[in-house]
Design an enzyme around this catalytic site. Structure first.
Site, PDB file in Angstrom:
ATOM      1  N   LYS A 150       0.830  -1.216   0.000  1.00 45.87           N
ATOM      2  CA  LYS A 150       0.000   0.000   0.000  1.00 45.87           C
ATOM      3  C   LYS A 150       0.865   1.266   0.000  1.00 45.87           C
ATOM      4  O   LYS A 150       0.658   2.169  -0.801  1.00 45.87           O
ATOM      5  CB  LYS A 150      -0.933  -0.008   1.221  1.00 45.87           C
ATOM      6  CG  LYS A 150      -2.015  -1.084   1.145  1.00 45.87           C
ATOM      7  CD  LYS A 150      -2.981  -1.010   2.291  1.00 45.87           C
ATOM      8  CE  LYS A 150      -2.439  -1.568   3.578  1.00 45.87           C
ATOM      9  NZ  LYS A 150      -2.114  -3.003   3.573  1.00 45.87           N
ATOM     10  N   ILE A 151       1.843   1.315   0.909  1.00 45.08           N
ATOM     11  CA  ILE A 151       2.656   2.535   1.027  1.00 45.08           C
ATOM     12  C   ILE A 151       3.684   2.595  -0.105  1.00 45.08           C
ATOM     13  O   ILE A 151       3.791   3.607  -0.811  1.00 45.08           O
ATOM     14  CB  ILE A 151       3.349   2.600   2.408  1.00 45.08           C
ATOM     15  CG1 ILE A 151       2.285   2.744   3.506  1.00 45.08           C
ATOM     16  CG2 ILE A 151       4.344   3.751   2.467  1.00 45.08           C
ATOM     17  CD1 ILE A 151       2.795   2.560   4.918  1.00 45.08           C
ATOM     18  N   ASP A 170       9.953  -6.998  -4.253  1.00 43.82           N
ATOM     19  CA  ASP A 170       8.804  -7.402  -3.433  1.00 43.82           C
ATOM     20  C   ASP A 170       8.383  -8.790  -3.901  1.00 43.82           C
ATOM     21  O   ASP A 170       7.928  -8.947  -5.040  1.00 43.82           O
ATOM     22  CB  ASP A 170       7.653  -6.394  -3.607  1.00 43.82           C
ATOM     23  CG  ASP A 170       6.476  -6.692  -2.662  1.00 43.82           C
ATOM     24  OD1 ASP A 170       6.207  -7.881  -2.397  1.00 43.82           O
ATOM     25  OD2 ASP A 170       5.842  -5.732  -2.213  1.00 43.82           O
ATOM     26  N   CYS A 193       8.732  -2.613   3.485  1.00 37.45           N
ATOM     27  CA  CYS A 193       8.276  -3.977   3.764  1.00 37.45           C
ATOM     28  C   CYS A 193       8.082  -4.121   5.275  1.00 37.45           C
ATOM     29  O   CYS A 193       8.592  -3.326   6.049  1.00 37.45           O
ATOM     30  CB  CYS A 193       9.288  -4.995   3.245  1.00 37.45           C
ATOM     31  SG  CYS A 193      10.909  -4.828   3.956  1.00 37.45           S
ATOM     32  N   PRO A 194       7.334  -5.124   5.682  1.00 39.84           N
ATOM     33  CA  PRO A 194       7.128  -5.309   7.121  1.00 39.84           C
ATOM     34  C   PRO A 194       8.371  -5.861   7.799  1.00 39.84           C
ATOM     35  O   PRO A 194       9.220  -6.467   7.144  1.00 39.84           O
ATOM     36  CB  PRO A 194       5.981  -6.322   7.186  1.00 39.84           C
ATOM     37  CG  PRO A 194       6.019  -7.035   5.889  1.00 39.84           C
ATOM     38  CD  PRO A 194       6.572  -6.097   4.872  1.00 39.84           C
ATOM     39  N   THR A 220      11.064   4.426   6.399  1.00 41.22           N
ATOM     40  CA  THR A 220       9.862   4.802   7.152  1.00 41.22           C
ATOM     41  C   THR A 220       9.079   3.544   7.526  1.00 41.22           C
ATOM     42  O   THR A 220       7.917   3.633   7.901  1.00 41.22           O
ATOM     43  CB  THR A 220       8.950   5.763   6.347  1.00 41.22           C
ATOM     44  OG1 THR A 220       8.546   5.105   5.135  1.00 41.22           O
ATOM     45  CG2 THR A 220       9.651   7.063   6.014  1.00 41.22           C
ATOM     46  N   ARG A 222      10.182   0.060   9.498  1.00 43.73           N
ATOM     47  CA  ARG A 222      10.427  -0.313  10.896  1.00 43.73           C
ATOM     48  C   ARG A 222      11.919  -0.240  11.158  1.00 43.73           C
ATOM     49  O   ARG A 222      12.726  -0.620  10.300  1.00 43.73           O
ATOM     50  CB  ARG A 222       9.972  -1.751  11.142  1.00 43.73           C
ATOM     51  CG  ARG A 222       8.493  -1.930  11.262  1.00 43.73           C
ATOM     52  CD  ARG A 222       7.986  -1.406  12.585  1.00 43.73           C
ATOM     53  NE  ARG A 222       6.649  -1.876  12.836  1.00 43.73           N
ATOM     54  CZ  ARG A 222       5.868  -1.410  13.777  1.00 43.73           C
ATOM     55  NH1 ARG A 222       6.294  -0.451  14.555  1.00 43.73           N
ATOM     56  NH2 ARG A 222       4.668  -1.894  13.949  1.00 43.73           N
ATOM     57  N   ASP A 246      12.437   7.543   9.740  1.00 39.55           N
ATOM     58  CA  ASP A 246      11.280   7.891  10.576  1.00 39.55           C
ATOM     59  C   ASP A 246      11.106   6.844  11.683  1.00 39.55           C
ATOM     60  O   ASP A 246      10.223   6.968  12.520  1.00 39.55           O
ATOM     61  CB  ASP A 246      10.008   7.960   9.708  1.00 39.55           C
ATOM     62  CG  ASP A 246       8.815   8.512  10.488  1.00 39.55           C
ATOM     63  OD1 ASP A 246       8.978   9.561  11.143  1.00 39.55           O
ATOM     64  OD2 ASP A 246       7.735   7.889  10.463  1.00 39.55           O
ATOM     65  N   GLU A 251      13.810   2.732  19.080  1.00 44.37           N
ATOM     66  CA  GLU A 251      13.028   3.963  19.219  1.00 44.37           C
ATOM     67  C   GLU A 251      12.143   4.005  20.458  1.00 44.37           C
ATOM     68  O   GLU A 251      11.822   5.089  20.952  1.00 44.37           O
ATOM     69  CB  GLU A 251      12.176   4.205  17.966  1.00 44.37           C
ATOM     70  CG  GLU A 251      11.027   3.233  17.788  1.00 44.37           C
ATOM     71  CD  GLU A 251      10.178   3.576  16.566  1.00 44.37           C
ATOM     72  OE1 GLU A 251      10.750   3.738  15.483  1.00 44.37           O
ATOM     73  OE2 GLU A 251       8.947   3.676  16.710  1.00 44.37           O
ATOM     74  N   HIS A 283       9.065   8.975  14.142  1.00 46.02           N
ATOM     75  CA  HIS A 283       7.898   8.142  13.845  1.00 46.02           C
ATOM     76  C   HIS A 283       6.637   8.983  13.654  1.00 46.02           C
ATOM     77  O   HIS A 283       5.632   8.796  14.350  1.00 46.02           O
ATOM     78  CB  HIS A 283       7.693   7.116  14.963  1.00 46.02           C
ATOM     79  CG  HIS A 283       7.024   5.860  14.481  1.00 46.02           C
ATOM     80  ND1 HIS A 283       7.395   4.605  14.870  1.00 46.02           N
ATOM     81  CD2 HIS A 283       6.007   5.689  13.615  1.00 46.02           C
ATOM     82  CE1 HIS A 283       6.624   3.711  14.288  1.00 46.02           C
ATOM     83  NE2 HIS A 283       5.766   4.345  13.513  1.00 46.02           N
TER      84      HIS A 283
HETATM   85  P1  NAI Z   1       1.657  -3.725   2.950  1.00 49.45           P
HETATM   86  O1  NAI Z   1       1.380  -5.006   3.653  1.00 49.45           O
HETATM   87  O2  NAI Z   1       0.578  -3.115   2.113  1.00 49.45           O
HETATM   88  O3  NAI Z   1       2.949  -3.876   2.007  1.00 49.45           O
HETATM   89  C1  NAI Z   1       4.123  -4.490   2.432  1.00 49.45           C
HETATM   90  C2  NAI Z   1       4.776  -5.109   1.214  1.00 49.45           C
HETATM   91  O4  NAI Z   1       6.058  -5.603   1.603  1.00 49.45           O
HETATM   92  C3  NAI Z   1       3.981  -6.295   0.637  1.00 49.45           C
HETATM   93  O5  NAI Z   1       3.709  -6.059  -0.733  1.00 49.45           O
HETATM   94  C4  NAI Z   1       4.915  -7.483   0.840  1.00 49.45           C
HETATM   95  O6  NAI Z   1       4.830  -8.435  -0.208  1.00 49.45           O
HETATM   96  C5  NAI Z   1       6.265  -6.790   0.858  1.00 49.45           C
HETATM   97  N1  NAI Z   1       7.334  -7.597   1.448  1.00 49.45           N
HETATM   98  C6  NAI Z   1       7.261  -8.532   2.409  1.00 49.45           C
HETATM   99  N2  NAI Z   1       8.471  -9.053   2.653  1.00 49.45           N
HETATM  100  C7  NAI Z   1       9.337  -8.432   1.809  1.00 49.45           C
HETATM  101  C8  NAI Z   1      10.729  -8.547   1.572  1.00 49.45           C
HETATM  102  N3  NAI Z   1      11.498  -9.412   2.255  1.00 49.45           N
HETATM  103  N4  NAI Z   1      11.292  -7.746   0.641  1.00 49.45           N
HETATM  104  C9  NAI Z   1      10.527  -6.882  -0.064  1.00 49.45           C
HETATM  105  N5  NAI Z   1       9.203  -6.729   0.105  1.00 49.45           N
HETATM  106  C10 NAI Z   1       8.614  -7.503   1.044  1.00 49.45           C
HETATM  107  O7  NAI Z   1       2.143  -2.723   4.094  1.00 49.45           O
HETATM  108  P2  NAI Z   1       2.132  -1.144   4.056  1.00 49.45           P
HETATM  109  O8  NAI Z   1       0.844  -0.660   4.609  1.00 49.45           O
HETATM  110  O9  NAI Z   1       2.580  -0.665   2.731  1.00 49.45           O
HETATM  111  O10 NAI Z   1       3.264  -0.799   5.161  1.00 49.45           O
HETATM  112  C11 NAI Z   1       4.645  -0.994   4.892  1.00 49.45           C
HETATM  113  C12 NAI Z   1       5.505  -0.597   6.075  1.00 49.45           C
HETATM  114  O11 NAI Z   1       5.228   0.718   6.523  1.00 49.45           O
HETATM  115  C13 NAI Z   1       5.359  -1.481   7.322  1.00 49.45           C
HETATM  116  O12 NAI Z   1       6.627  -1.972   7.670  1.00 49.45           O
HETATM  117  C14 NAI Z   1       4.865  -0.575   8.410  1.00 49.45           C
HETATM  118  O13 NAI Z   1       5.354  -0.914   9.651  1.00 49.45           O
HETATM  119  C15 NAI Z   1       5.343   0.772   7.941  1.00 49.45           C
HETATM  120  N6  NAI Z   1       4.521   1.866   8.458  1.00 49.45           N
HETATM  121  C16 NAI Z   1       5.143   2.954   9.012  1.00 49.45           C
HETATM  122  C17 NAI Z   1       4.422   4.014   9.524  1.00 49.45           C
HETATM  123  C18 NAI Z   1       5.084   5.223  10.068  1.00 49.45           C
HETATM  124  O14 NAI Z   1       4.426   6.032  10.755  1.00 49.45           O
HETATM  125  N7  NAI Z   1       6.372   5.429   9.811  1.00 49.45           N
HETATM  126  C19 NAI Z   1       2.947   3.981   9.533  1.00 49.45           C
HETATM  127  C20 NAI Z   1       2.381   2.838   8.841  1.00 49.45           C
HETATM  128  C21 NAI Z   1       3.152   1.812   8.371  1.00 49.45           C
END
Ligand code: NAI
Length: 331
Positions: A150-151, A170, A193-194, A220, A222, A246, A251, A283
Site C-alpha cells: 500500500k505505502i 517485493d 516492507c514489514p 519509514t 520499521r 522515521d 526507538e 515516527h
Molecule cells: P503492505 O502489507 O501493504 O505492504 C508491504 C509489502 O512488503 C507487501 O507487498 C509485501 O509483499 C512486501 N514484502 C514482504 N516481505 C518483503 C521482503 N522481504 N522484501 C521486499 N518486500 C517484502 O504494508 P504497508 O501498509 O505498505 O506498510 C509498509 C511498512 O510501513 C510497514 O513496515 C509498516 O510498519 C510501515 N509503516 C510505518 C508508519 C510510520 O508512521 N512510519 C505507519 C504505517 C506503516
C-alpha cells in the site's frame, strides 16, 4: 466499555472523543512495570511501542482484561500466541492512511536531497550562501523500493510522477528484482516492507556495500529493517550519501517523548544525529489528520464490536495463528 489507553498523547485525547466508551488515558507506555494500571479494565488500547509480551499479557488477563485494541495496523509488539492461549482477543486498524506515510517518505527524500533542513537553519542565521546545498534532479534518477504494497505502491506513483525510474523488490510482485540488483542500481533506496524474522537487518554491511556510492537510504518502515551500526559505518566512510529515518531500532526508549533536557543515552542515535546528511523524524509518518481520524474511528468500532458481539470485525481481527513476536504487517 471501560478501556485503559496506554502511551497516550494530547492528539489521542483529541481524536478519541466519544460517549460510547469509558476511556482512561494513561501517558505511560504499557510494559511489565505499568500493566497494573489496567487492572479492572475489560479492554486495553495500545500503540506501537507498547510491549505486549507474555508476562504483560498474563498480568492483563489476571487483572480482568479480555480485549486488546491496537491503535496501529502492525502487531509485531504483541505476542499473539500467548494472547491466543490466554483467550485475549486482539484487534487492530489494518489500514488507515498509506498516503500519510508515502508523502512523509517523499518529504524526507526531497529535504535530504536539496538540504532544506540546512537551508532553513542557515537563512535564519542570515547566511545566504549556497555552499554545501547542492542537490540533484529527481527526474531521470533511479529509485529502488523494497516492498511495494500500500505505502510502497504510492511512493512508486509519486516518484514516477517526478520522472524517476522505479525499481521494486517485493516477493509478492511478478516484476520483483533481487535485492542486491535493486541496491546496486538505485540512487535512492526506500524501505516499505514489514519487519519479520526474514527482514530483520535486511540492510546491513553487505547490502550497504553493494549500494551505489553516495546513494540515499530512507526507512519509514520499521527500525529493525536496518542494522544501525552498519549504517553508521557507511555514513562515516561516505559510502552512504544520505540517510532519512522515521523509525529506529531502539526507538521505544526515545520516540514520542521530550528528552531535550537529558543526555541522550543511545550512542548510535546520538552519533547519527551529528551528520548533516542524516534527517531523523520521530515516527511521524502516520501523523496526519486523516490517519488519526481513521485510527480513532476503527479503534472505537473494534471496541463497540467487542462489547456487543465479543468479536472484532473480521478484517481487523487478530491473531494470525503461529505469528511470532517479530511478524507484522503494516503499522
Ligand atoms: P503492505 O502489507 O501493504 O505492504 C508491504 C509489502 O512488503 C507487501 O507487498 C509485501 O509483499 C512486501 N514484502 C514482504 N516481505 C518483503 C521482503 N522481504 N522484501 C521486499 N518486500 C517484502 O504494508 P504497508 O501498509 O505498505 O506498510 C509498509 C511498512 O510501513 C510497514 O513496515 C509498516 O510498519 C510501515 N509503516 C510505518 C508508519 C510510520 O508512521 N512510519 C505507519 C504505517 C506503516
Amino acid at each position: 466499555m471501560r478501556t485503559a489507553f496506554f502511551s497516550t498523547h494530547r492528539f489521542d485525547r483529541d481524536s478519541f472523543q466519544t460517549n460510547e466508551h469509558d476511556i482512561s488515558f494513561f501517558e505511560a507506555s504499557l510494559d511489565d512495570s505499568t500493566s497494573s494500571l489496567a487492572t479492572g479494565f475489560p479492554a486495553v488500547c495500545a500503540f506501537v511501542n507498547d510491549r505486549l509480551n507474555t508476562a504483560v499479557l498474563h498480568k492483563l488477563k489476571a487483572g480482568g482484561t479480555q480485549y486488546i485494541v491496537l491503535r496501529s495496523a502492525g502487531f509485531n509488539h504483541v505476542d499473539l500466541e500467548s494472547a491466543t492461549q490466554l483467550g485475549l482477543k486482539v484487534a487492530r486498524v489494518p489500514a488507515y492512511s498509506p498516503n500519510s506515510v508515502a508523502e512523509h517518505t517523499v518529504g524526507l527524500m526531497l529535504c535530504l536531497n536539496r538540504k532544506l533542513h540546512r537551508a532553513y537553519a542557515r537563512t535564519r542565521e542570515h547566511n545566504f550562501l549556497l555552499d554545501g546545498l547542492l542537490g540533484f534532479d529527481f527526474c531521470g534518477r533511479t529509485v529502488g523500493l523494497v516492498g511495494a504494497g500500500k505505502i510502497g505502491g504510492l511512493v512508486q506513483k509519486i516518484m514516477q510522477a517526478f520522472g524517476c525510474r522505479v525499481l521494486v523488490s517485493d516477493p509478492a510482485l511478478p516484476d520483483s528484482l533481487e535485492l542486491a540488483e535493486l541496491l546496486s542500481q538505485s540512487d535512492i533506496v526506500s524501505l516499505h516492507c514489514p519487519l519479520t524474522p526474514a527482514t530483520h537487518h535486511l540492510i546491513g554491511r553487505a547490502q550497504l556495500a553493494v549500494m551505489k556510492p553516495g546513494a540515499m537510504l530512507i526507512n519509514t518502515g520499521r527500525g529493525g529493517l536496518i542494522d544501525s551500526r552498519a549504517v553508521l559505518a557507511a555514513l562515516k566512510s561516505g559510502q552512504l550519501g544520505a540517510l532519512g529515518l522515521d523509525v529506529y531500532e531502539e526507538e521505544e526508549s526515545h520516540f514520542f517523548r521530550d528528552l531535550s533536557d537529558k543526555p541522550l543515552q543511545d550512542d548510535i542515535l546520538a552519533r547519527l544525529l551529528t551528520f548533516p546528511n542524516v534527517l531523523i523524524t520521530a515516527h511521524q509518518g502516520f501523523f496526519t489528520q486523516e490517519a488519526l481520524a481513521n485510527i480513532a474511528r476503527t479503534t472505537l468500532e473494534n471496541l463497540s464490536s467487542f462489547e456487543r458481539k465479543g468479536e472484532a470485525p473480521g478484517p481487523n481481527r487478530l491473531p494470525y495463528h503461529g505469528a511470532s513476536a517479530l511478524s507484522s504487517s503494516s503499522e
